[in-house]
Design a protein around this motif. Structure first.
Motif, PDB file in Angstrom:
ATOM      1  N   PRO A  32       0.833  -1.229  -0.060  1.00 33.37           N
ATOM      2  CA  PRO A  32      -0.018   0.132   0.131  1.00 33.37           C
ATOM      3  C   PRO A  32       0.846   1.285   0.016  1.00 33.37           C
ATOM      4  O   PRO A  32       0.534   2.342  -0.558  1.00 33.37           O
ATOM      5  N   HIS A  33       2.073   1.216   0.438  1.00 34.73           N
ATOM      6  CA  HIS A  33       3.009   2.381   0.547  1.00 34.73           C
ATOM      7  C   HIS A  33       3.446   2.776  -0.831  1.00 34.73           C
ATOM      8  O   HIS A  33       3.398   3.827  -1.291  1.00 34.73           O
ATOM      9  N   LEU A  34       3.555   1.713  -1.690  1.00 35.77           N
ATOM     10  CA  LEU A  34       3.922   1.882  -3.064  1.00 35.77           C
ATOM     11  C   LEU A  34       2.741   2.489  -3.850  1.00 35.77           C
ATOM     12  O   LEU A  34       2.930   3.352  -4.717  1.00 35.77           O
ATOM     13  N   LEU A  35       1.663   1.923  -3.575  1.00 40.97           N
ATOM     14  CA  LEU A  35       0.416   2.302  -4.252  1.00 40.97           C
ATOM     15  C   LEU A  35       0.144   3.879  -3.973  1.00 40.97           C
ATOM     16  O   LEU A  35      -0.173   4.864  -4.865  1.00 40.97           O
ATOM     17  N   SER A  79       3.639  14.705 -11.606  1.00 46.03           N
ATOM     18  CA  SER A  79       5.057  15.195 -11.164  1.00 46.03           C
ATOM     19  C   SER A  79       5.930  14.181 -10.116  1.00 46.03           C
ATOM     20  O   SER A  79       5.073  14.130  -9.154  1.00 46.03           O
ATOM     21  N   PHE A  80       7.133  13.697 -10.397  1.00 50.70           N
ATOM     22  CA  PHE A  80       7.768  12.888  -9.267  1.00 50.70           C
ATOM     23  C   PHE A  80       8.217  13.826  -8.159  1.00 50.70           C
ATOM     24  O   PHE A  80       8.221  13.452  -6.983  1.00 50.70           O
ATOM     25  N   SER A  81       8.412  14.920  -8.461  1.00 47.86           N
ATOM     26  CA  SER A  81       9.352  15.847  -7.438  1.00 47.86           C
ATOM     27  C   SER A  81       8.065  16.370  -6.819  1.00 47.86           C
ATOM     28  O   SER A  81       8.223  16.659  -5.402  1.00 47.86           O
ATOM     29  N   ALA A  82       7.001  16.782  -7.304  1.00 48.71           N
ATOM     30  CA  ALA A  82       5.705  17.073  -6.562  1.00 48.71           C
ATOM     31  C   ALA A  82       5.252  16.420  -5.373  1.00 48.71           C
ATOM     32  O   ALA A  82       4.967  16.512  -4.300  1.00 48.71           O
ATOM     33  N   ALA A  83       5.125  14.834  -6.125  1.00 46.55           N
ATOM     34  CA  ALA A  83       4.617  13.890  -5.195  1.00 46.55           C
ATOM     35  C   ALA A  83       5.827  13.538  -3.848  1.00 46.55           C
ATOM     36  O   ALA A  83       5.552  13.248  -2.705  1.00 46.55           O
ATOM     37  N   HIS A  98       7.450  15.987  -2.615  1.00 44.00           N
ATOM     38  CA  HIS A  98       7.320  17.109  -1.635  1.00 44.00           C
ATOM     39  C   HIS A  98       6.087  16.672  -0.504  1.00 44.00           C
ATOM     40  O   HIS A  98       6.466  16.975   0.426  1.00 44.00           O
ATOM     41  N   GLU A  99       5.038  16.364  -1.395  1.00 41.08           N
ATOM     42  CA  GLU A  99       4.001  16.004  -0.560  1.00 41.08           C
ATOM     43  C   GLU A  99       4.222  14.789   0.386  1.00 41.08           C
ATOM     44  O   GLU A  99       3.789  14.979   1.576  1.00 41.08           O
ATOM     45  N   LEU A 100       5.101  13.675  -0.166  1.00 43.74           N
ATOM     46  CA  LEU A 100       5.239  12.557   0.956  1.00 43.74           C
ATOM     47  C   LEU A 100       6.478  12.502   1.780  1.00 43.74           C
ATOM     48  O   LEU A 100       6.499  11.510   2.813  1.00 43.74           O
ATOM     49  N   GLY A 101       7.177  13.729   1.356  1.00 39.50           N
ATOM     50  CA  GLY A 101       8.261  13.889   2.543  1.00 39.50           C
ATOM     51  C   GLY A 101       9.536  12.968   2.080  1.00 39.50           C
ATOM     52  O   GLY A 101      10.232  12.348   2.902  1.00 39.50           O
ATOM     53  N   TYR A 102       9.374  12.289   0.881  1.00 40.38           N
ATOM     54  CA  TYR A 102      10.461  11.540   0.365  1.00 40.38           C
ATOM     55  C   TYR A 102      11.551  12.453  -0.656  1.00 40.38           C
ATOM     56  O   TYR A 102      11.038  13.375  -1.083  1.00 40.38           O
ATOM     57  N   THR A 103      12.483  11.836  -0.972  1.00 37.11           N
ATOM     58  CA  THR A 103      13.417  12.355  -2.072  1.00 37.11           C
ATOM     59  C   THR A 103      12.879  11.966  -3.186  1.00 37.11           C
ATOM     60  O   THR A 103      11.972  10.945  -3.375  1.00 37.11           O
ATOM     61  N   GLN A 104      12.982  12.746  -4.620  1.00 39.55           N
ATOM     62  CA  GLN A 104      12.560  12.310  -5.938  1.00 39.55           C
ATOM     63  C   GLN A 104      13.258  10.907  -6.340  1.00 39.55           C
ATOM     64  O   GLN A 104      12.417  10.044  -6.715  1.00 39.55           O
TER      65      GLN A 104
END
Length: 286
Positions: A3-6, A17-21, A23-29
């Motif tokens: 579910p984390h991948l989903l 956008s990978f970068s916007a996602a 930023h939202e999730l608190g991960y690196t691109q």
């Protein structure tokens, strides 16, 4: 399927956008890219095209499943948390704009429980039901139009209890100079050629009108995505289009056929003691 991948996939698809996602999730691109690659490897098919980011056919189909799946997971977590958590010192009640909200009931409960903070929020039907399911709201008042024997259409958000609080007839709200404004009643199908305001959060949208009337037509007028009742009524009075609304909230022509009702329901999941007291108060006849 993890579910984390989903969830990461849904964020990328939503933002495009990978970068916007990230930023939202608190991960690196880079981490987002790795998670998408892991999900694609697990499913054995590409889900996203890169540069520019776009869904493949398989990705579009997965996204259709992702929303309900993630909603149910969030709802499950919220439900268990409510059952196992300490007594809450706050209760958030959300209501749709046309729900039969009784302010006196909430005030009475607040006075009886002075140490509990009660907050009132106004949102659309789906947002209220989803918020209750995921724990953003403790209680919800939702409203809508349906046949007398049909339930209100709510998102599939897991185990939610619903209690009917009020039910009344519906009317077609129209300008005073409309040719049918003086009628005692009207068949919904007779207005299939009219323009209807597309206000899914405050009135019955044209697509649902077609289903209720079992007729084509019901042209879409101006779109109003908001929840402010006064704005909707001003649009109607100005001649922007018609709307199907509860009789107690506006003047209009009653609908004789099909038989329809405007219903207000109390929606909740597992309840804290304070939320349970508020729910019981709303269930009592006013």
């Amino acid at each position: 399927m993890d579910p984390h991948l989903l969830r990461t996939f849904a964020a990328v698809a939503r933002h495009g956008s990978f970068s916007a996602a990230a930023h939202e999730l608190g991960y690196t691109q880079s981490a987002v890219s790795q998670q998408i690659a892991a999900l694609e490897q697990d499913l054995g098919t590409p889900l996203l095209r890169r540069r520019p980011v776009a869904l493949t056919d398989a990705g579009a189909r997965l996204l259709e499943h992702a929303g309900p799946i993630l909603l149910r997971l969030s709802a499950a977590r919220a439900d268990v948390t409510r059952l196992s958590g300490a007594p809450a010192a706050a209760v958030v009640l959300a209501t749709t704009p046309f729900a039969a909200f009784r302010a006196a009931t909430l005030v009475a409960v607040q006075r009886a429980m002075p140490r509990v903070t009660f907050t009132l929020a106004v949102a659309g039907r789906d947002a209220v039901a989803t918020g209750v399911a995921t724990g953003a709201f403790d209680l919800g008042l939702v409203d809508g139009v349906a046949a007398p024997s049909d339930p209100l259409a709510l998102p599939d958000a897991g185990r939610l209890a619903t209690v009917v609080l009020a039910q009344e007839e519906v009317v077609v709200a129209m300008p005073r100079d409309h040719p049918l404004a003086g009628r005692r009643s009207v068949r919904l199908a007779d207005l299939a050629d009219a323009a209807w305001i597309d206000a899914p959060e405050a009135a019955v949208p044209p697509a649902q009108l077609r289903a209720l009337a079992r007729a084509d037509g019901f042209r879409t007028g101006p779109a109003y995505p908001g929840t402010d009742r006064a704005v909707l009524l001003e649009l109607i009075a100005a001649g922007a289009g018609l709307a199907l609304l509860p009789a107690s909230r506006t003047d209009g022509v009653p609908v004789a056929e099909p038989r329809l009702v405007h219903r207000t329901e109390l929606v909740h999941g597992s309840l804290t003691p304070a939320a349970r007291a508020a729910a019981e108060a709303f269930r009592r006849p006013s």
